[in-house]
Design an enzyme around this catalytic site. Structure first.
Site, PDB file in Angstrom:
ATOM      1  N   SER A 284       0.839  -1.198   0.000  1.00  0.00           N
ATOM      2  CA  SER A 284       0.000   0.000   0.000  1.00  0.00           C
ATOM      3  C   SER A 284       0.871   1.244   0.000  1.00  0.00           C
ATOM      4  O   SER A 284       1.973   1.240   0.561  1.00  0.00           O
ATOM      5  CB  SER A 284      -0.907   0.025   1.235  1.00  0.00           C
ATOM      6  OG  SER A 284      -1.577   1.271   1.358  1.00  0.00           O
TER       7      SER A 284
ATOM      8  N   TYR B 154      -0.612  -0.108  10.100  1.00  0.00           N
ATOM      9  CA  TYR B 154      -0.917  -0.578   8.745  1.00  0.00           C
ATOM     10  C   TYR B 154       0.228  -0.236   7.782  1.00  0.00           C
ATOM     11  O   TYR B 154       0.657  -1.073   6.983  1.00  0.00           O
ATOM     12  CB  TYR B 154      -2.220   0.073   8.286  1.00  0.00           C
ATOM     13  CG  TYR B 154      -2.673  -0.275   6.890  1.00  0.00           C
ATOM     14  CD1 TYR B 154      -3.281  -1.499   6.624  1.00  0.00           C
ATOM     15  CD2 TYR B 154      -2.547   0.645   5.847  1.00  0.00           C
ATOM     16  CE1 TYR B 154      -3.730  -1.808   5.346  1.00  0.00           C
ATOM     17  CE2 TYR B 154      -2.990   0.347   4.577  1.00  0.00           C
ATOM     18  CZ  TYR B 154      -3.588  -0.882   4.329  1.00  0.00           C
ATOM     19  OH  TYR B 154      -4.027  -1.185   3.065  1.00  0.00           O
TER      20      TYR B 154
ATOM     21  N   LYS C 238       2.613  -2.726   5.632  1.00  0.00           N
ATOM     22  CA  LYS C 238       2.630  -2.667   4.173  1.00  0.00           C
ATOM     23  C   LYS C 238       4.015  -2.342   3.627  1.00  0.00           C
ATOM     24  O   LYS C 238       4.407  -2.830   2.559  1.00  0.00           O
ATOM     25  CB  LYS C 238       1.605  -1.643   3.684  1.00  0.00           C
ATOM     26  CG  LYS C 238       0.161  -2.065   3.901  1.00  0.00           C
ATOM     27  CD  LYS C 238      -0.152  -3.389   3.230  1.00  0.00           C
ATOM     28  CE  LYS C 238      -1.638  -3.695   3.197  1.00  0.00           C
ATOM     29  NZ  LYS C 238      -1.929  -5.008   2.588  1.00  0.00           N
TER      30      LYS C 238
END
Length: 295
Positions: free
Chosen positions: A157, A170, A174
């Protein structure tokens, strides 16, 4: 004949969103698909096995081949069962698409230990475990004299590759998946396995729940306009990376709408250097070229 005819593929997190679109396209292109989904909410809570089964029903209704699997991809034994499910149902495994993930967004000063651990667990371990068992399967095939043309596609991401406030858990996961992709691509080449990653931008439960993105990712009111946030836009690239003849490995691609862009990993930049140890006072002056915003 589709681009993926007779390729056996596992797609994790395929009950909804981007993963569902992957599964539908893979099947339409001739792949035999294991649709994996634990059926949890966007934050990872709960479980609903029907999510994967509904996608399997769609694939079969369209004439494709698929089976459902609800194992937890971050569980060691569950990951092995997932790989075994593909081999038992279809006799082989050629493609692993690691897509499952959750969000627990919070700024650092408010983040709990559980919010950090759960996101790292699902994303990083949830990519590692299926990849490890798939790699072991392909290694054994190679040892047995079989020619392997395998492919792993991971899901990174821009939140990790470029950064995004409120997503340190997160984003760290990622970013780690970007490194994971590059490293295991080097390791698995000897077994005939390519490894790549995508950094998708699309409308999903995760992006719709990200502060500031809900309105941005909304579908256009005019159905005649191209919807650049449609999750179905992501899947053709993943399908291409899964084809037997695709040469790419160790790459990370940003994909949104009709755009596919190669991402570059960390690289050495500007430097200062002398033939001796630096002093702190010297660095105060010499480092200006490296630390100013316009460096």
């Amino acid at each position: 004949m589709g681009a993926l005819t007779d390729r056996v593929a596992i797609i994790t997190g395929a009950g909804r969103g981007i993963g569902r679109e992957h599964a539908l396209l893979f099947a339409a292109e001739g792949a035999k698909v294991v649709v994996n989904d634990l059926g949890g909410a966007a934050d990872g809570s709960g479980q609903d096995r029907s999510a994967a089964e509904q996608v399997v029903d769609e694939i079969r209704a369209a004439g494709g081949e698929a089976v459902a699997n609800s194992d937890n991809v971050a569980d060691w034994e569950g990951g092995q069962r997932l790989i075994n499910a593909a081999v038992e149902a279809f006799g082989d495994l050629h493609v692993l698409v690691n897509n499952a993930g959750i969000l627990r967004d919070r700024v650092l000063v408010n983040m709990t230990e559980e919010e950090w651990d759960s996101v790292i667990h699902v994303h990083l371990k949830g990519h590692f475990v299926p990849s490890r068992w798939a790699a072991a399967y392909w290694r054994e095939q190679t040892k047995a004299g079989q020619q392997v043309k395998g492919s792993i596609i991971n899901t990174s991401s821009t939140s990790g590759l470029l950064g995004n406030p409120g997503q340190s858990n997160y984003g760290a996961a990622k970013a780690g998946l970007g490194a994971f992709t590059v490293i295991i691509a080097q390791e698995l080449a000897r077994y005939g396995v390519r490894v790549n990653a995508i950094a998708p931008a699309a409308r999903t439960r995760l992006t719709e729940s990200t502060p500031g993105l809900e309105e941005m990712v909304r579908a256009p009111d005019d159905p005649g306009l191209f919807d650049i946030w449609d999750p179905a836009n992501i899947s053709p690239l993943v399908a291409y990376l899964a084809t037997e003849s695709c040469p790419a490995t160790g790459k990370v691609f940003f994909v949104q709408g009709g755009k596919v862009q190669l991402m570059h990993n960390w690289a050495m930049g500007e430097a200062i250097e002398k033939d001796d140890r630096w002093g702190v006072a010297e660095l105060e002056s010499a480092m200006k070229s490296l630390v100013t915003d316009d460096a």
